[in-house]
Design an enzyme around this catalytic site. Structure first.
Site, short mmCIF file in Angstrom:
data_model
loop_
_atom_site.label_atom_id
_atom_site.label_comp_id
_atom_site.label_asym_id
_atom_site.label_seq_id
_atom_site.Cartn_x
_atom_site.Cartn_y
_atom_site.Cartn_z
N SER A 1 32.18 -16.53 18.77
CA SER A 1 33.80 -16.56 18.92
C SER A 1 34.15 -15.99 20.37
O SER A 1 35.03 -16.19 20.92
CB SER A 1 34.53 -16.22 18.00
OG SER A 1 34.13 -14.76 17.54
N ASP B 1 43.42 -9.88 17.88
CA ASP B 1 43.33 -10.23 16.24
C ASP B 1 42.72 -9.21 15.80
O ASP B 1 42.29 -8.28 16.43
CB ASP B 1 43.17 -11.57 15.99
CG ASP B 1 41.81 -11.95 16.26
OD1 ASP B 1 40.95 -11.11 16.53
OD2 ASP B 1 41.44 -13.02 16.27
N HIS C 1 39.01 -9.71 17.74
CA HIS C 1 38.62 -10.20 19.12
C HIS C 1 39.58 -9.21 20.05
O HIS C 1 40.55 -9.05 19.88
CB HIS C 1 38.94 -11.78 19.29
CG HIS C 1 38.26 -12.55 18.39
ND1 HIS C 1 38.48 -12.93 17.19
CD2 HIS C 1 36.81 -12.69 18.62
CE1 HIS C 1 37.72 -13.69 16.71
NE2 HIS C 1 36.59 -13.68 17.13
#
Length: 381
Positions: free
Chosen positions: A64, A356, A359
């Protein structure tokens, strides 16, 4: 110990960097990295490639951190194609797990290729997009095959299959000779491993009863080696392997394993450091195996630069380092950082190291990526 050779490289690349009127050569290395980061951000010097080289493309694999939207149409919870993701990005929520751009975008910009690296599975992808590089990365992917199965995402072997498909398209568009040049001269970035630590080893009982830290990192690193060998076999010659971050210091892992004070989850950091040692060993082994002038395989350390940013964030304008901007900032990531999180989210993500619960923010990436690439740029050529 890991910093010493890097410090020499930094002095070579930035011999006259001065902060507050003091030469960086006069500063002890314990504060050097922080000062170097500050200098680079303040000066915003353009990256000059050795021998006036031109990079034709950047191709990206992993999880991600560098997924710009390949998971958008997958049946998985690992998605970021909705607000508040992308709230500070000119194209809105594209699937990037960030408030704005992600490392693959900054890497392509640093190498002078383009500002954004699109997802290979983006239905709007053009052949020109493909010729200058795409990301095959899939959020929540890992080296460990079980990591990909748990999240139902595109494994690294699956990402290689997509790359093989893209090679066929490139050859059809520009011919065999031009395609060979693009593939051999491109930069390849691989970002993976964090999900193996946080989501597979520590969050499930699947591997932990059968593997201690040493055997698990050996096991996972063997898949990294296999991936890099296959990538080399497809024509990649300039490969950067990004190590694991201090995963125990990201907000969600502090909440899960950091106790009442939400300190860094030390066991996860210990495993991440050991994993990095094994990945660095894989790189050294492959460099010895493919001892050819045109082959460059580089281990890129993110662990200590990100840790420095967390510990010295005030120097770069950060005010919050242990919570994310999205929602409460304690756990939310992926589908749990969603439109319902907007009322609780911070107004200014640029003062947060993390966007978040998992990340970093775009601001953090904008500092980290140029720093890391500058530290290693000469090794790609």
């Amino acid at each position: 110990m890991m910093f010493l050779p890097q410090s020499r490289a930094l002095f070579t690349l930035f011999p006259s960097c001065k902060c507050n009127g003091r030469s960086s050569r006069t500063i002890t290395f314990s504060v050097f990295l922080g000062l170097f980061l500050y200098c680079c951000v303040e000066n915003e010097a353009a990256l000059v490639l050795p021998n006036n080289e031109t990079i034709p493309a950047v191709f990206v694999f992993g999880d991600s951190i560098v997924d710009p939207g390949n998971n958008n149409n997958l049946l998985t919870i690992a998605k970021g194609n909705f607000l508040p993701y992308g709230r500070d990005f000119k194209y809105g929520p594209t699937g990037r797990f960030s408030n704005g751009r992600v490392p693959s975008d900054f890497i392509a910009e640093e190498f002078g290729v383009k500002d954004l690296v699109p997802a290979y599975l983006d239905p709007k992808l053009t052949i020109q997009d493909l010729l200058t590089g795409v990301s095959f990365a899939s959020g929540a992917a890992g080296y460990d095959p079980i990591t990909n199965q748990l999240a139902n995402v595109i494994s690294l072997p699956g990402q290689l299959d997509l790359f093989k498909e893209s090679i066929t398209k490139i050859k059809s568009a520009v011919g065999e000779e031009k395609a060979a040049t693009i593939i051999s001269k491109a930069i390849y970035i691989v970002v993976c491993g964090s999900n193996d630590v946080a989501n597979t080893y520590f969050a499930t009982p699947i591997r932990r009863p059968h593997y201690d830290f040493n055997s698990y990192t050996d096991f996972a690193a063997s898949y990294a080696q296999q991936f890099l060998q296959e990538l080399y076999g497809l024509g990649a010659r300039r490969i950067g392997l990004l190590g694991l971050p201090p995963i125990g210091c990201v907000p969600s892992q502090r909440t899960i394993g950091g106790g009442k004070n939400r300190d860094c989850y030390d066991h996860e950091n210990e495993l991440a450091r050991l994993f990095n040692d094994k990945l660095s060993g894989v790189v050294e082994s492959l460099k010895a195996t493919y001892n050819l002038p045109d082959t460059k395989i580089i281990f890129l350390d993110i662990y200590y630069p990100l840790l420095s940013l967390i510990e010295n964030g005030a120097k770069y304008g950060f005010k919050v380092f242990n919570k994310g901007c999205c929602g409460t900032g304690l756990l939310e990531a992926s589908i749990f950082c969603n439109p319902l999180s907007i009322p609780l989210s911070c107004p200014d993500a640029s003062i947060y190291v993390f966007w978040d619960g998992y990340h970093p923010s775009e601001k953090a990436y904008s500092i980290l990526v140029p720093t890391i690439i500058n530290m290693h740029v000469s090794e790609f050529f």
